[in-house]
Structures are given as structure tokens and as C-alpha cells.
Design an enzyme around this catalytic site. Structure first.
Site, short mmCIF file in Angstrom:
data_model
loop_
_atom_site.label_atom_id
_atom_site.label_comp_id
_atom_site.label_asym_id
_atom_site.label_seq_id
_atom_site.Cartn_x
_atom_site.Cartn_y
_atom_site.Cartn_z
N TRP A 104 0.85 -1.19 0.00
CA TRP A 104 0.00 0.00 0.00
C TRP A 104 0.88 1.24 0.00
O TRP A 104 0.60 2.23 -0.68
CB TRP A 104 -0.91 0.01 1.23
CG TRP A 104 -1.77 1.23 1.32
CD1 TRP A 104 -3.01 1.39 0.80
CD2 TRP A 104 -1.45 2.48 1.96
NE1 TRP A 104 -3.50 2.65 1.06
CE2 TRP A 104 -2.55 3.35 1.77
CE3 TRP A 104 -0.34 2.96 2.66
CZ2 TRP A 104 -2.58 4.64 2.27
CZ3 TRP A 104 -0.37 4.25 3.15
CH2 TRP A 104 -1.47 5.08 2.96
N HIS A 105 1.99 1.16 0.78
CA HIS A 105 2.87 2.33 0.87
C HIS A 105 3.57 2.63 -0.44
O HIS A 105 3.76 3.79 -0.80
CB HIS A 105 3.89 2.14 1.99
CG HIS A 105 3.32 2.42 3.35
ND1 HIS A 105 2.63 1.46 4.06
CD2 HIS A 105 3.30 3.53 4.11
CE1 HIS A 105 2.22 1.99 5.20
NE2 HIS A 105 2.61 3.24 5.26
N GLY A 106 3.99 1.60 -1.12
CA GLY A 106 4.71 1.87 -2.37
C GLY A 106 4.84 0.62 -3.20
O GLY A 106 4.96 -0.49 -2.67
N PHE A 132 2.32 8.28 -1.59
CA PHE A 132 1.54 7.04 -1.49
C PHE A 132 0.11 7.30 -1.96
O PHE A 132 -0.77 6.58 -1.75
CB PHE A 132 1.55 6.51 -0.06
CG PHE A 132 2.96 6.40 0.49
CD1 PHE A 132 3.96 5.86 -0.30
CD2 PHE A 132 3.27 6.88 1.74
CE1 PHE A 132 5.26 5.77 0.18
CE2 PHE A 132 4.57 6.79 2.22
CZ PHE A 132 5.56 6.25 1.44
#
Lengths: 478, 489
Positions: free
Chosen positions: A326-328, A478
Site C-alpha cells: 500500500w505504501h509503495g 503514497f
């Protein structure tokens, strides 16, 4: 339009005055105005991306009503699936497509072929991960019968696009935020406006004065990661731990502060995570709205704490690997997520057991251990490549290396002094929880002194300027 | 009640912001955060020079606006000397046309030019919001050097984005980092008390800066071979704000009765591709603004853009002209302006005040016989016929650009006879009886070359450098030597 820009300051001042003086009297005017300002705010980056947020909002608004209307569980599931597919499809196309193509390309290289031709040039729309999760919470909650669908499209569109938290959270649940755009609005309260202003100024101070200053150390050390000495590698990682927290929590503070000034409540996203006494405690304090989203919509549906220790451990690992993604869209974020999953599954029980019964001392040691492990994992979070992350971690064992040029004349004393000030205030808040009220309940002269001191500190001590590399909010990516 | 409490809160906000602005204004007034003086600041020197000329009652007849291409590519002293007008370059590095407009407005408070020349390179970008940090630094420096309070604040809104505005207007905001990294500078500023004056040039300064002399080398030529041209003229964007500014400049010039000229300086022909498309686009903008604006387009001029000694030795996109190139461009510009000059046009060749102002400038005696006594110049002959040549004058003079211990010996010849070989194909050789300090009286030939940048349709100029110790006694023979025939032989 960044929160720490004069453009935003002017934008918000105008929006604030217009909202309260002209538009606050009725629900439709309030929401219409907020939707318009939110779209202007978002379109400031790139007006073309407004279409994505519009599509997400429209799809979920229609599906929300359809899910509620349908009595058939199978149909409800199918409608929910459509919502998931559309929202995660847009997110996937813009954020993960190239990641999967590039990874596939690496694999195909072993069999002598390539997928590189399928790589596309696409810009990641700001805040897409945040508003996608926020709007998904709406259809998910309706399908579970936890909330009712709204029938006012403007109310729903405003909930998805509400500008204070649109691009970097907090990720609000529909059932918490959506009703606030309904008929009930608290109206103008001086106390709320004051406390919101103070929170926003505090957030701005943390971002512009401290986080961005630490960012200089972080940039310098990570750029020189292949030739650093242990002390500078450790310093770089510690500074990043500080920068990341201050940067992200400052955004949440500003978002909460300006929302409060407009009469809306947003969830607390950070509760001084570096005072956490265990890894599980840490995740109750760090990016709380994301952690709880994963808990409610992924971890618990997978079984949560029910089942064997292995099963629970697996559930935790899945959540953290997904959280990493989700972050990257890169393997370094997957590793970062995986490491934190392992800390929770493997290290946490050992830590809790080892420090049981040691009271405050034990909690202090635990906070240090948790922060240390977290800081090490951040090497993967910050590094541009896996090699850079490994270099940084390897440098922690290196006796030789150089001081990054940018840090030769770095103002350490002032920086350390400011970090101590922030830590001290965090400590007060940890002990008394209502640090803001302390100021708000003070005499007017004290209040004004605090407001003006924060403003002057931002102007005179801020890490901004012509020759300073702009430090965007980290979570914008993000 | 509801509205009253909102208004009260907003009013308190306004008071808070006012306190901060007042604090910054006081700090700016005290100049504690002022940057250290840069004695070499050509930006400040141009303005202090313009004001000095105004205070001395010296008129400025021609203003030349542009960016670094202009202050390297146009030589204002040569241009002045050739035109018989005082020409000043008010160009600053990486400036947009929006800045040119404000520069011109402020300059008009200090002078009443008859002509404004504007170089077109700045049309291609550098507008607020699309600048690099280096360009923003330049914009702030340029803005800070202008002092007119009535223009400063309206200009700021035009030249900076909202986020840049505070940095542009307030040295305290801009240099607040002194608190982090230069406390001693704040201490020095506190002792100094008050803003420092602008840097000033010694002598007459007309705005030229940097003298490139080497010209393009073979290494750079090899890069053109391997990598092609670094500038793609057809792709250069033209910012709409610059077009607006072009209109504003044209209107301002019209309002003040000023002749506006557009000038496109050249780059080396291998440095740019698509220059024709680029120049056509610039020309179409000119026509859109005002078809009557004269345009001297030198970018596609092969007599200039093919001369590698005329261009800075760089592969960077920003290629400037060398001193040699600037002299030739100034000559071309002077001829162009001369062709536009009507009978009422200013001509100061016979103005002793102007001679007093200009006579120590480089290139001055290349174009002007002395009107005033000057130890730097002597007229050997005037208006004599030597064989087939009508010699206007023969002068010996020292030029500031010539190395020490040397003088120029210069022949200016009226209307070159048609039947003679073209002047660029010949050398003029004068046989002189000279007196050396230690050798006594001897006969010595002076071989003079045709100097195109000093010549015009009316005058053909030949020149050579001689030792200042040499005393010329008598010219006994003058002949032409055909360079081509020599090579062929």
C-alpha cells in the site's frame, strides 16, 4: 497546493471566511462549497486526476445505494466486488501496473524474453491510496450492514474529496465522517477554531522547522550510503525515523486542525508511537487510521486472532505485506512490511516476556527496542533501491567512511535543540494527554504568545528557501 | 451573534498576521538579514550606473534589454561609439520578458531613451512558476536592485508566484537561514546599521559583463559530431506571460514615443537545430504584437553563426557570444539602427559633452576622431588623398581593450573605390619612417588589416597595433597587398 505553502494559507483563509460567513447555514451550501474547494485544491496538482476521484465517488455512491437496496446476499457481494474491482483497479493501474510489469520482466529475463514493452509512463495521482481506502470503507460498511447509504450525492462526494484529509489522510471511515456532512453541523465555535488553529500551527512547526531540517541529514546520508561510517549511517536512520514521524504526524495535525476550524472532527492518526511499549502497542499509535482499516477490512475477515498461532501469524504477515505494498509499489516496501510483520509475530512476544514486571523501566527499554527495530526497517522504507537499503544497513558495521559533504557545516546544536523541544512537548502530551488544552485554557497573552512564537519560529527557523530542496510531505507519494 | 464571533475571530487573525508582517518589515528595515555585499554584482552596477548618469545629466539614448545573451552579445560601448548615442545594456541573467517590462518601467524613471532594443531569447521560458531555483535567485537579485517603491510592489505580484512573494519582498524571509548557518553575518549587519548601498562600477559602466575570448574549440565541435546540437529551437516553449509582457512593452514604448526594436542574437549554427522554425515563431509573435516593430534577426545569419571564434566554448544550452562576436553584433545592430534613424534622430558625434563621457571607452576612437584634447589619441592626417584613396583620417590611439604598451594605428578611408579589390581581400601597407627610443630613425612597414566591424558603406577602416614607444615620423609609401594573390602565389 501543499499545506506548507503560502498559496494554501491564502486558499484556506479565503475558504474559511467564505465558509463561515456565507456557506455554513445549510447542508447543501456547506457541502457544495466544500466539494468545490476540495476539487479546486485537488485540481491544483493536476486537474486531469479529478476524473479519477469523480469516477470513484460516482461508482461507490451508486453501488452503496444498490447494495443497501438489494436484499439478496449474493447480489450484495457481487455489487461489493464491483466496487472493489473499480477502486482497486484504478489504484492498481496507476500505482502497481508498472511494478508488476517490471517484476515480470526480471523473471522473464531468466527465460530470455522481456515484458519491458508493456511498461507505461504514468504519473501516480496524489493521494489515490488514501481516498480509495476511504471510499471503499463506505461500500464495505454498507454491505456489512454497519451503515446506511447516503442519498445525497453532494454529501457523499464531499466525504470522498474533503480537502483537509484528501491527499494524506487520516483515512476516515464513512460511518465516522459521512454523517458530519449531514444536517447536523456544530456551527462556529471559537474554542474549536482556536484549538484547530493551534493544532495546525503545531503541525506546521513540526513539518517546516524540524522534519524538513532532519530531511537534509537523511537525504545526505542516504545519497552517500555506499561510503558512510557507522555513526553517520545510524544518524541518517535515526533522523529518518524522526523525519517520517514528524512529517506524517504534522500532516495529520494540520488536517485535523483545519477540519476542526471548519467544524469537522477527524480521527487521531498518531499517538506518540516512539513511546510504545511493544510492537503491537506501536501499531496502535502509528498511522492509526490505516492500521485499523487493515484490521477491520483485512485482518479480521481473514480470521484475525482466531485460530492457531501459526494461522494468526500468517494473518499478521499478510496484513503487513499488503500494508508494505500500500505504501509503495516496490520490493523494498514489501520487505519493510514483511520485517514489521516479523517484529510483531516473532520479536514482540519475546520482548513482552523479557520485560514483564519491570514497570516503567521495562516500558522505557521496550520503547527503545521497538524504536530501534523500527528504525532499522526504515532503511527499506526510505531507500530508492534495495542496494541502497542494504548499503545503509551495512554501513552500520563500517568503521571507515566519509562525512557527507552537506553535513560538514550542518547546524547540529540548533537541530538537536529543536528535537529536544519536540520530544519534551510529546512527553507532556503522553503524560497529560491534553497538552493543547493547557495552552487554550491559558490567559489571552499566553495564548497569543504561543501562536505568534510558532508563526515566527516557522518563518525564521523553517527549512525552506530558494536554495533549499523542497521537502514534500513524504506520504504524498503514497 | 454567530456572525459577530466569526468576524471577531477573523479580525484577530488579521491582527496576528499584521503583527508578523510588521515584525518582518522592521527586521527588513534594520537589514539584519541582508546578504553580504557583492562588489562584483553587475546587476547592481547597471542600476547604480544608470542613476549616476541621470544625476550627472548625461542622457541615455538607447536601452538594451535581455538576458545574459544580451550582456555578453551586445557591446554597448562599441554600439554607442558607432551610433553616436549613449547605449546602455540593462539585461540580467535568465530574465523573462515580464521582468524586462518592469525593468523598462523603472528605467524610464531615470532616463528618456529614444530607442529600446529587446533581445528575444527570454521569450522562451523563465516565467514565474516555471523557473529553476538558480533562475529564482537571479530574479530576486534583479528585483532587489530596482528601488522605485511605486513600482516595486506591483512588479512583485507579476514577477513572483504567491509562494515566492515573501522571499522576493523580504530579505528577512529570504535569508532567515542566517540564523542557522551565518550568525556572524547577522552580527556584522547589526553593527553596520541599515541597508547597504548598491555596488558601483568604476568609470563609465554601460552594462556589458563577462568577456569570453577563446571561441569554440575542436573538442566542442567533436561533441556536435557525436551528439548533435544541444538546442532544439523548434521545441523551445514560449510562455504566454512573456507574450503578454511583449504587448505591454510595445504599448509602453508607444506611450513614451520610443522606437522599439527586437533583436535575435545568434548561436553557433551547429549548436541549434530548427533555428528557422524558432525564428519564424518569434517573428509571428512580433507581428501579432505589432507588425511595425523592426526585427533584426541574426540567429540564421550565416555570416555570424558560422564563425566559431564568435561563440563561447560550451555545449550547454546557454551559449553566449565571445567579445569578438559581440563587437561584430554591435556593428550590425548599429548599422540596422542607423538605417532606421530619421533626420531627427539623435547624433552626438559633434557633442563635446558626449565625447568627454565616452572617450575613454573601448572602441570609441575606432569610430570617432577626437573633439577634445586627449593624450590617448593623436590625429596624424586628416582629409588627404593618398594615391587612389581618399583618407578621412589617420589616427593613433590607445584603446582600453588593447594590451598595455600598444597603440592602434588606424586608417579610415572614404568610399572605397569600386575598381580596387574588395577591402577584405587586401592588406594596407604603409611604409613609415619611425623613431625608436634606442634604435634611432629607421624605415618600417605597418601592415594594416581591414576591420569589418569598424567599417561601413561610407568608411573603410584598416588598422594594426604598434608599440607605444614607436614614434611615427613620416609616411613615405602606401600600397595594397592582395591577400588572395599572396595565398595563391
Amino acid at each position: 497546493m501543499f499545506f506548507d505553502s503560502i498559496t494554501f494559507l491564502v486558499f484556506f483563509a479565503v475558504a474559511f471566511a467564505a465558509f463561515w460567513l456565507v456557506f455554513s447555514r445549510s447542508k447543501s451550501r456547506r457541502n457544495g462549497f466544500l466539494l468545490l474547494t476540495s476539487y479546486v485544491f485537488y485540481g491544483w496538482w493536476d486537474w486531469r486526476f479529478l476524473s479519477l476521484i469523480f469516477i470513484s465517488s460516482m461508482v461507490d455512491f451508486i453501488l452503496g445505494k444498490a447494495i443497501e437496496k438489494s436484499g439478496e446476499p449474493r447480489v450484495r457481494k457481487q455489487l461489493l466486488l464491483v466496487s472493489l474491482l473499480v477502486n482497486l483497479g484504478i489504484l492498481g493501474a496507476f500505482k502497481y501496473y508498472n511494478f508488476f510489469i517490471d517484476s515480470l520482466d526480471v523473471l522473464l529475463a531468466y527465460v530470455g524474453t522481456s515484458a519491458a514493452a508493456a511498461h507505461i509512463d504514468v504519473v501516480l495521482p496524489v493521494g489515490i491510496s488514501f481516498y480509495t481506502f476511504q471510499t471503499l470503507s463506505y461500500t464495505l460498511d454498507i454491505s456489512r450492514g454497519r451503515m446506511k447509504a447516503v442519498h445525497d450525492p453532494i454529501q457523499f462526494f464531499t466525504f470522498v474529496a474533503f480537502f483537509p484529509q484528501l491527499v494524506a489522510g487520516p483515512i476516515e471511515r464513512a460511518r465516522d465522517l459521512l454523517p458530519q456532512f449531514g444536517d447536523e453541523h456544530p456551527g462556529f465555535k471559537v474554542d474549536a477554531a482556536r484549538s484547530g488553529l493551534l493544532l495546525a500551527l503545531w503541525g506546521m512547526f513540526k513539518k517546516v522547522v524540524v522534519a524538513d531540517r532532519l530531511g537534509t541529514v537523511v537525504d545526505a546520508t542516504f545519497t552517500a550510503s555506499d561510503e558512510l561510517r557507522a555513526n553517520y549511517a545510524a544518524l541518517g536512520l535515526l533522523c529518518f525515523a524522526g523525519q517520517l514521524y514528524l512529517d506524517f504526524s504534522s500532516y495529520s495535525d494540520i488536517a485535523r486542525g483545519i477540519s476542526r476550524m471548519l467544524g469537522y472532527r477527524l480521527s487521531e492518526n498518531f499517538k506518540r508511537p516512539y513511546f510504545a511499549s511493544s510492537f503491537s502497542d506501536f501499531w496502535k499509535r502509528w498511522h492509526i487510521t490505516l492500521s485499523s482499516w487493515f484490521r477491520d477490512y483485512l485482518y479480521i475477515p481473514m480470521g484475525g486472532n482466531r485460530g492457531s498461532r501459526v494461522r494468526v501469524g500468517l494473518n499478521v504477515m499478510v496484513v503487513f505485506l499488503v500494508s508494505g505494498l500500500w505504501h509503495g509499489a516496490s520490493w523494498s516496501f514489501v520487505i519493510w512490511g514483511g520485517l514489521n510483520g516479523l517484529f510483531l509475530v516473532v520479536v514482540d512476544p519475546l520482548l513482552v516476556q523479557a520485560l514483564r514486571g519491570l514497570g516503567k523501566f521495562g516500558r522505557g527499554v521496550a520503547a527503545v527496542v521497538v524504536t530501534a527495530f523500527w528504525t532499522l526497517s526504515l532503511s527499506y522504507f526510505r531507500a530508492q533501491t534495495l542496494d541502497q537499503a542494504h548499503n545503509m544497513l551495512g554501513a552500520l558495521l563500517s568503521k571507515e567512511g566519509r562525512i557527507p559533504t552537506e553535513l560538514v557545516h550542518f547546524p547540529w546544536r540548533l537541530t538537536i535543540g529543536l528535537v529536544i523541544v519536540v520530544l519534551f512537548i510529546e512527553l507532556i502530551q503522553e503524560r497529560r494527554a491534553q497538552g493543547v488544552e493547557l495552552v487554550l485554557n491559558s490567559p489571552r497573552a499566553v495564548r497569543w504568545s504561543v501562536y505568534l512564537s510558532l508563526c515566527m519560529a516557522i518563518v525564521l527557523l523553517g527549512a525552506y528557501g530558494v536554495d533549499v530542496t523542497d521537502q514534500e510531505f513524504i506520504y504524498f507519494q503514497f | 451573534m454567530h456572525s459577530r464571533s466569526i468576524l471577531l475571530f477573523l479580525a484577530r487573525g488579521v491582527v496576528g498576521v499584521s503583527v508578523i508582517v510588521a515584525f518582518l518589515a522592521i527586521m527588513d528595515g534594520l537589514a539584519w538579514f541582508q546578504a553580504p555585499q557583492d562588489l562584483n554584482s553587475h546587476i547592481e552596477k547597471r542600476w547604480s550606473s544608470l542613476r549616476k548618469l541621470h544625476e550627472a545629466g548625461e542622457p541615455v539614448d538607447v536601452l538594451i534589454l535581455g538576458d545574459s545573451h544580451t550582456y555578453t552579445g551586445v557591446n554597448p560601448k562599441h554600439l554607442s561609439a558607432e551610433l553616436g548615442q549613449t547605449c546602455m545594456v540593462l539585461a540580467n541573467n535568465s530574465m523573462s520578458w515580464t521582468d524586462h517590462y518592469w525593468t523598462l518601467r523603472e528605467a524610464l524613471e531615470w532616463c528618456t531613451p529614444q530607442t529600446v532594443v529587446i533581445e528575444t531569447y527570454g521569450l522562451d521560458g523563465n516565467a514565474p512558476g516555471s523557473r529553476s531555483s538558480a533562475q529564482l535567485v537571479n530574479q530576486i537579485r534583479v528585483f532587489e536592485a530596482r528601488k522605485s517603491p511605486s513600482l516595486k510592489y506591483p512588479a512583485a505580484w507579476d514577477l513572483f508566484t504567491l509562494d515566492e512573494l515573501a522571499m522576493g519582498l523580504s530579505p528577512t524571509v529570504r535569508n532567515h537561514h542566517f540564523l542557522w548557518d551565518s550568525l556572524e553575518l547577522i552580527g556584522a549587519n547589526m553593527k553596520h546599521k541599515g541597508p547597504r548601498p548598491l555596488a558601483e562600477a568604476e568609470g563609465l559602466y554601460l552594462g556589458r559583463f563577462i568577456r569570453f575570448t577563446t571561441g569554440l574549440t575542436n573538442d566542442t565541435q567533436a561533441r556536435y559530431d557525436s551528439a548533435g546540437p544541444p538546442v532544439h529551437g523548434a521545441d523551445l516553449p514560449i510562455h504566454p506571460r512573456n507574450i503578454e509582457a511583449a504587448r505591454d512593452i510595445a504599448a509602453l514604448c508607444k506611450e513614451h514615443g520610443i522606437t522599439l526594436i527586437w533583436l535575435a542574437l545568434p548561436m553557433y549554427h551547429r549548436h541549434v537545430d530548427g533555428k528557422e522554425v524558432w525564428m519564424q515563431r518569434v517573428d509571428s509573435i512580433r507581428r501579432e504584437v505589432d507588425e511595425a516593430i523592426p526585427f533584426l534577426e541574426l540567429m540564421t545569419d550565416s555570416s555570424l553563426n558560422a564563425r566559431q571564434e564568435f561563440f563561447e566554448d560550451t555545449y550547454d544550452a546557454n551559449q553566449h557570444m565571445t567579445w569578438q562576436g559581440s563587437v561584430m553584433v554591435s556593428h550590425r545592430l548599429a548599422q540596422f539602427m542607423d538605417s532606421l534613424r530619421g533626420p531627427e534622430g539623435i547624433n552626438r558625434f559633434a557633442d563635446t559633452n558626449w565625447h568627454r563621457l565616452m572617450r575613454e571607452s573601448e572602441g570609441f576612437y575606432g569610430f570617432n576622431a577626437p573633439l577634445l584634447p586627449d593624450s590617448n589619441v593623436s590625429v596624424i592626417f586628416q582629409n588627404v588623398r593618398l594615391k587612389e584613396l581618399e583618407v578621412k583620417d589617420v589616427m593613433r590611439y590607445h584603446d582600453p581593450m588593447l594590451r598595455k604598451g600598444m597603440d592602434y594605428l588606424q586608417f579610415r578611408i572614404h568610399r572605397w573605390p569600386d575598381h580596387l579589390p574588395q577591402p577584405e581581400t587586401v592588406q594596407l601597407i604603409g611604409s613609415w619612417e619611425v623613431l625608436w627610443p634606442d634604435k634611432g630613425r629607421v624605415r618600417s612597414p605597418a601592415v594594416m588589416e581591414f576591420i569589418p566591424h569598424l567599417s561601413s558603406r561610407e568608411l573603410t577602416v584598416f588598422r594594426c597595433a604598434i608599440s607605444e614607444q614607436l614614434e611615427l615620423k613620416r609616411l613615405s609609401d602606401l600600397r595594397l597587398n592582395l591577400k588572395q594573390a599572396k595565398r595563391a602565389g
